[in-house]
Design a protein around this motif. Structure first.
Motif, short mmCIF file in Angstrom:
data_model
loop_
_atom_site.label_atom_id
_atom_site.label_comp_id
_atom_site.label_asym_id
_atom_site.label_seq_id
_atom_site.Cartn_x
_atom_site.Cartn_y
_atom_site.Cartn_z
N PRO A 175 21.41 -8.70 -10.69
CA PRO A 175 21.08 -9.29 -11.99
C PRO A 175 22.29 -9.34 -12.94
CG PRO A 175 19.30 -7.87 -11.29
CD PRO A 175 20.43 -7.69 -10.30
N LYS A 176 23.16 -8.33 -12.91
CA LYS A 176 24.35 -8.35 -13.77
C LYS A 176 25.31 -9.47 -13.35
CE LYS A 176 24.41 -3.68 -15.44
NZ LYS A 176 25.22 -2.62 -15.94
N GLU A 177 25.50 -9.66 -12.05
CA GLU A 177 26.37 -10.73 -11.55
C GLU A 177 25.79 -12.10 -11.91
OE1 GLU A 177 28.45 -8.86 -7.57
OE2 GLU A 177 26.33 -9.43 -7.48
N ILE A 178 24.48 -12.22 -11.81
CA ILE A 178 23.82 -13.48 -12.16
C ILE A 178 24.08 -13.81 -13.62
CG2 ILE A 178 21.54 -14.55 -12.50
CD1 ILE A 178 20.66 -13.01 -9.94
N GLU A 179 23.89 -12.86 -14.48
CA GLU A 179 24.09 -13.09 -15.92
C GLU A 179 25.56 -13.35 -16.24
OE1 GLU A 179 22.78 -11.09 -20.17
OE2 GLU A 179 22.33 -10.04 -18.31
N ALA A 180 26.47 -12.57 -15.67
CA ALA A 180 27.90 -12.72 -15.94
C ALA A 180 28.43 -14.08 -15.47
CB ALA A 180 28.69 -11.59 -15.29
N SER A 181 27.84 -14.63 -14.42
CA SER A 181 28.32 -15.90 -13.86
C SER A 181 27.77 -17.12 -14.59
CB SER A 181 27.95 -15.99 -12.38
OG SER A 181 26.55 -16.15 -12.25
N GLY A 182 26.83 -16.91 -15.51
CA GLY A 182 26.21 -18.05 -16.17
C GLY A 182 25.10 -18.66 -15.35
N PHE A 183 24.72 -17.99 -14.28
CA PHE A 183 23.69 -18.46 -13.35
C PHE A 183 22.29 -18.06 -13.81
CE2 PHE A 183 22.13 -18.32 -8.75
CZ PHE A 183 22.21 -19.69 -8.56
N ASP A 184 22.23 -17.36 -14.96
CA ASP A 184 20.96 -16.78 -15.40
C ASP A 184 19.88 -17.81 -15.75
OD1 ASP A 184 22.75 -17.38 -17.47
OD2 ASP A 184 21.87 -15.90 -18.84
N ALA A 211 26.05 -30.62 -10.98
CA ALA A 211 26.76 -29.53 -11.64
C ALA A 211 26.41 -29.48 -13.13
CB ALA A 211 28.26 -29.68 -11.46
N SER A 212 26.02 -30.61 -13.70
CA SER A 212 25.62 -30.67 -15.11
C SER A 212 24.26 -30.05 -15.35
CB SER A 212 25.58 -32.13 -15.57
OG SER A 212 24.57 -32.83 -14.84
N GLY A 213 23.52 -29.76 -14.27
CA GLY A 213 22.19 -29.19 -14.40
C GLY A 213 21.07 -30.22 -14.25
N MET A 214 21.44 -31.50 -14.10
CA MET A 214 20.43 -32.54 -13.95
C MET A 214 19.85 -32.47 -12.54
SD MET A 214 18.88 -34.96 -15.50
CE MET A 214 19.82 -35.73 -16.80
#
Length: 159
Positions: free
Chosen positions: A38-47, A62-65
């Protein structure tokens, strides 16, 4: 994944290969994310992604679309469709080039290089198909007609 955009229009075998490309990309993403804490997920912006999908694969730019079938373009005109297919292959190649500029992990780069090579081959095959189609059409008129419809004598408004 951009390579899937236009290729299914004309050739089901190429469309099938493009789905295999998508499967390879998904496998890479899975390998890179399966053991994240969970910490790696949050730190990477993958949260934000994680909140919606956990670590499940969800095709998106990559834009999230998110990927959508509206990316597929097909007009039924071989000239138009082959240009669309060629553009999709070039866009995918550019995406792979950009990934290779950013990523140095050989376990990611090697399959991306393979996929990039396939996009180049597809582009060349679509270009050859375009040449064949153009050679068989009335060269004075190939931009102005859709041979699916405009070559039928019964469809003419005026004689």
């Amino acid at each position: 994944m951009g390579s899937f955009e236009g290729v299914c229009n004309n050739n089901p075998l190429v469309g099938t290969e493009e789905l295999a490309h998508m499967e390879m990309i998904c496998a890479i993403i899975y390998q890179l994310t399966k053991d994240l804490t969970p910490k790696e997920i949050e730190a990477s912006g993958f949260d934000k992604y994680y909140v919606d999908h956990t670590l499940a694969l969800w095709p998106q730019a990559a834009s999230g679309m998110p990927w959508t079938a509206t990316y597929l373009q097909s007009k039924g005109d071989p000239i138009t469709d082959l240009h669309e297919d060629m553009a999709a292959e070039q866009k995918a190649r550019t995406t792979y080039d950009n990934i290779l500029r950013l990523v140095k992990d050989p376990e990611v780069c090697d399959p991306i290089r393979f996929l990039r090579e396939r996009e180049i081959v597809h582009y060349q095959r679509f270009g050859e198909s375009l040449r064949i189609v153009q050679d068989r059409l009335d060269s004075k008129n190939f931009y102005a007609i859709n041979p699916e419809f405009d070559m039928r004598k019964s469809d003419k408004c005026c004689d």
